[in-house]
Design a protein around this motif. Sequence first.
Motif, PDB file in Angstrom:
ATOM      1  N   GLN A 173      68.676  21.525  58.982  1.00 14.89           N
ATOM      2  CA  GLN A 173      68.680  22.511  57.889  1.00 14.89           C
ATOM      3  C   GLN A 173      67.992  23.783  58.358  1.00 14.89           C
ATOM      4  N   PHE A 174      68.699  24.894  58.224  1.00 17.12           N
ATOM      5  CA  PHE A 174      68.145  26.210  58.540  1.00 17.12           C
ATOM      6  C   PHE A 174      67.902  26.945  57.230  1.00 17.12           C
ATOM      7  N   ARG A 175      66.680  27.461  57.048  1.00 13.75           N
ATOM      8  CA  ARG A 175      66.291  28.064  55.767  1.00 13.75           C
ATOM      9  C   ARG A 175      65.752  29.477  55.980  1.00 13.75           C
ATOM     10  N   TRP A 176      66.153  30.363  55.069  1.00 13.78           N
ATOM     11  CA  TRP A 176      65.589  31.719  55.015  1.00 13.78           C
ATOM     12  C   TRP A 176      64.913  31.896  53.661  1.00 13.78           C
ATOM     13  N   GLN A 177      63.694  32.421  53.689  1.00 17.28           N
ATOM     14  CA  GLN A 177      62.888  32.602  52.479  1.00 17.28           C
ATOM     15  C   GLN A 177      62.526  34.068  52.338  1.00 17.28           C
ATOM     16  N   SER A 178      62.769  34.641  51.167  1.00 15.20           N
ATOM     17  CA  SER A 178      62.554  36.072  50.962  1.00 15.20           C
ATOM     18  C   SER A 178      61.089  36.459  51.118  1.00 15.20           C
ATOM     19  N   ASP A 179      60.187  35.726  50.474  1.00 17.21           N
ATOM     20  CA  ASP A 179      58.760  36.007  50.496  1.00 17.21           C
ATOM     21  C   ASP A 179      58.048  34.817  51.132  1.00 17.21           C
ATOM     22  N   VAL A 180      57.195  35.079  52.113  1.00 17.77           N
ATOM     23  CA  VAL A 180      56.500  33.999  52.806  1.00 17.77           C
ATOM     24  C   VAL A 180      55.641  33.197  51.836  1.00 17.77           C
ATOM     25  N   LEU A 181      55.044  33.861  50.840  1.00 16.56           N
ATOM     26  CA  LEU A 181      54.150  33.202  49.906  1.00 16.56           C
ATOM     27  C   LEU A 181      54.847  32.669  48.665  1.00 16.56           C
ATOM     28  N   ASP A 182      56.120  33.000  48.477  1.00 19.51           N
ATOM     29  CA  ASP A 182      56.850  32.569  47.283  1.00 19.51           C
ATOM     30  C   ASP A 182      58.151  31.893  47.711  1.00 19.51           C
ATOM     31  N   PRO A 183      58.249  30.556  47.584  1.00 20.37           N
ATOM     32  CA  PRO A 183      59.441  29.848  48.058  1.00 20.37           C
ATOM     33  C   PRO A 183      60.613  29.833  47.090  1.00 20.37           C
ATOM     34  N   HIS A 184      60.532  30.581  46.001  1.00 16.01           N
ATOM     35  CA  HIS A 184      61.516  30.433  44.943  1.00 16.01           C
ATOM     36  C   HIS A 184      62.780  31.248  45.161  1.00 16.01           C
ATOM     37  N   THR A 185      62.796  32.169  46.068  1.00 22.06           N
ATOM     38  CA  THR A 185      64.008  32.907  46.433  1.00 22.06           C
ATOM     39  C   THR A 185      64.322  32.577  47.885  1.00 22.06           C
ATOM     40  N   PHE A 186      65.416  31.844  48.097  1.00 22.85           N
ATOM     41  CA  PHE A 186      65.716  31.367  49.442  1.00 22.85           C
ATOM     42  C   PHE A 186      67.209  31.093  49.566  1.00 22.85           C
ATOM     43  N   ALA A 187      67.623  30.825  50.784  1.00 19.66           N
ATOM     44  CA  ALA A 187      68.974  30.360  51.096  1.00 19.66           C
ATOM     45  C   ALA A 187      68.871  29.443  52.292  1.00 19.66           C
ATOM     46  N   ASP A 188      69.627  28.354  52.278  1.00 19.64           N
ATOM     47  CA  ASP A 188      69.618  27.449  53.425  1.00 19.64           C
ATOM     48  C   ASP A 188      71.011  26.886  53.654  1.00 19.64           C
ATOM     49  N   ILE A 189      71.223  26.405  54.858  1.00 21.27           N
ATOM     50  CA  ILE A 189      72.476  25.794  55.261  1.00 21.27           C
ATOM     51  C   ILE A 189      72.147  24.477  55.949  1.00 21.27           C
ATOM     52  N   SER A 190      72.823  23.394  55.540  1.00 22.95           N
ATOM     53  CA  SER A 190      72.540  22.061  56.057  1.00 22.95           C
ATOM     54  C   SER A 190      73.792  21.477  56.684  1.00 22.95           C
ATOM     55  N   VAL A 191      73.615  20.811  57.821  1.00 23.92           N
ATOM     56  CA  VAL A 191      74.699  20.108  58.492  1.00 23.92           C
ATOM     57  C   VAL A 191      74.237  18.680  58.754  1.00 23.92           C
ATOM     58  N   SER A 192      75.173  17.724  58.710  1.00 23.81           N
ATOM     59  CA  SER A 192      74.843  16.323  58.947  1.00 23.81           C
ATOM     60  C   SER A 192      76.083  15.599  59.433  1.00 23.81           C
ATOM     61  N   ASN A 193      75.886  14.373  59.935  1.00 28.56           N
ATOM     62  CA  ASN A 193      77.017  13.563  60.370  1.00 28.56           C
ATOM     63  C   ASN A 193      77.490  12.619  59.281  1.00 28.56           C
ATOM     64  N   SER A 194      77.090  12.892  58.029  1.00 29.46           N
ATOM     65  CA  SER A 194      77.552  12.138  56.871  1.00 29.46           C
ATOM     66  C   SER A 194      78.107  13.106  55.837  1.00 29.46           C
ATOM     67  N   GLU A 195      78.641  12.573  54.759  1.00 27.64           N
ATOM     68  CA  GLU A 195      79.223  13.425  53.716  1.00 27.64           C
ATOM     69  C   GLU A 195      78.156  13.925  52.763  1.00 27.64           C
ATOM     70  N   PRO A 196      78.197  15.201  52.349  1.00 31.83           N
ATOM     71  CA  PRO A 196      79.052  16.253  52.903  1.00 31.83           C
ATOM     72  C   PRO A 196      78.536  16.734  54.259  1.00 31.83           C
ATOM     73  N   THR A 197      79.417  17.236  55.072  1.00 30.68           N
ATOM     74  CA  THR A 197      79.060  17.635  56.432  1.00 30.68           C
ATOM     75  C   THR A 197      78.323  18.968  56.458  1.00 30.68           C
ATOM     76  N   LEU A 198      78.704  19.896  55.603  1.00 27.39           N
ATOM     77  CA  LEU A 198      78.096  21.229  55.585  1.00 27.39           C
ATOM     78  C   LEU A 198      77.864  21.645  54.136  1.00 27.39           C
ATOM     79  N   VAL A 199      76.617  22.020  53.818  1.00 27.76           N
ATOM     80  CA  VAL A 199      76.240  22.416  52.457  1.00 27.76           C
ATOM     81  C   VAL A 199      75.435  23.714  52.527  1.00 27.76           C
ATOM     82  N   VAL A 200      75.742  24.620  51.619  1.00 24.85           N
ATOM     83  CA  VAL A 200      75.009  25.881  51.496  1.00 24.85           C
ATOM     84  C   VAL A 200      74.336  25.916  50.132  1.00 24.85           C
ATOM     85  N   ARG A 201      73.036  26.245  50.115  1.00 26.25           N
ATOM     86  CA  ARG A 201      72.284  26.397  48.861  1.00 26.25           C
ATOM     87  C   ARG A 201      71.632  27.773  48.825  1.00 26.25           C
TER      88      ARG A 201
END
Length: 416
Positions: free
Chosen positions: A102-130
Amino acid sequence: MGNMVLKSIISDPAPPPPMVLVPPLFDFPPLAARTRMVESSYNMLFGKLALKCLFDDYFEEARHFSTRIMLKPIDDPHVDLIATVDGPLNQKPDEKLGGSAQFRWQSDVLDPHTFADISVSNSEPTLVVRSCAYYPKLGFGAFGIFPILLKQRKSPEDYGIMGLRYGSSNLSVGATFVPFPASADELPKNAWLVSKMGRLTAGVQYEPAFGSKDGARYKNLANWSCAVGYGLGSDSPLSPSFNFGLELAKNSQVKNPFEPKEVVGITNYIDFGFELLTRIDDTQQANNIDDSSFQIGASWQANKNFLIKGKVGPLSSSIALAFKSWWKPSFTLSVSAVRDRSKRETALGLGIQVENIREGIYQRADPNFVMLTPSKEHLAEGIQWKIGERPLFESDVTSGNFNGVPKELRPLNKML
């Protein structure tokens, strides 16, 4: 002509004053708190997050291993990467290792509430964006979870989930929905309302699963869950607290001898919890252990390096021991044992974790604060202590002054 003799007097430095060590917690804040904005607040409150940490963390699956690496680059603290690999200790030909990243980008270092991440795995689902965007001044937020790669899309949820929420220190309300529902009766997918009044917290959640037409989904009590909680103390781990939670769910189911002599004490972290699950809609199944069950758990972190946990249930008992070295990145090794009383078998589990996402070295005491233990540290800077050598924090946390406390240990009072 007389001789002049110069004498220099060298005095020994004063002995170090007594101090009380406050070690960092093994895993704080919990990783689940980083993604709380894409979850229902109902599912995070009422002690549920604390119960998960107590009953799940470091209890590895019997005869299995798990490894996790969590890294954050020094040059850009806004991004981080988490990679996991797990599987059986004795792998069979028909079994395979599970892996994810999982690769994650966070807008504010001190505030985790605004973010975007992308996850990959060898199970279902294979690729997920949040993704989540939250505006603290307004209290409004929007989020989305979108599976990009799937072998087969069978339900509307496979195309994604979107949500809107409002949050303040005393209120949380929100709803989730699928962008392409099969029918209007499937809206919303989930809705919640949680309110806090002093020490009392109450909430209700709607998740349609039964009934389909003419408002039957809303009238069916099996689609509703409600909970009430009562809490004492601050939500900072430095302050003792007591929490009680009761939920009606829709689907019911010390002195450290290893420290120098000037260390007169060390803060220990003790956690104890009890969970009872029972059915109320079918008395004929009350004797079934799967429908009426309980578990008791306890955790003790003796210092910054050692953690021991145990839990007891009707069918099995488990114990876990974890050792953490606060290198950069930190390294954690955990071993757990599970005793299955029905089969009279004991199995082991192994866990390895490498991380530099959550910092564990706290600031030294500020002399402007009231010290729990008298200290002369500010008069002997650079002589008696070396920065970063020993985590130390002493402050008047019992009076509610958390201004000098590291952000990981401050009460989260801005949002319910």
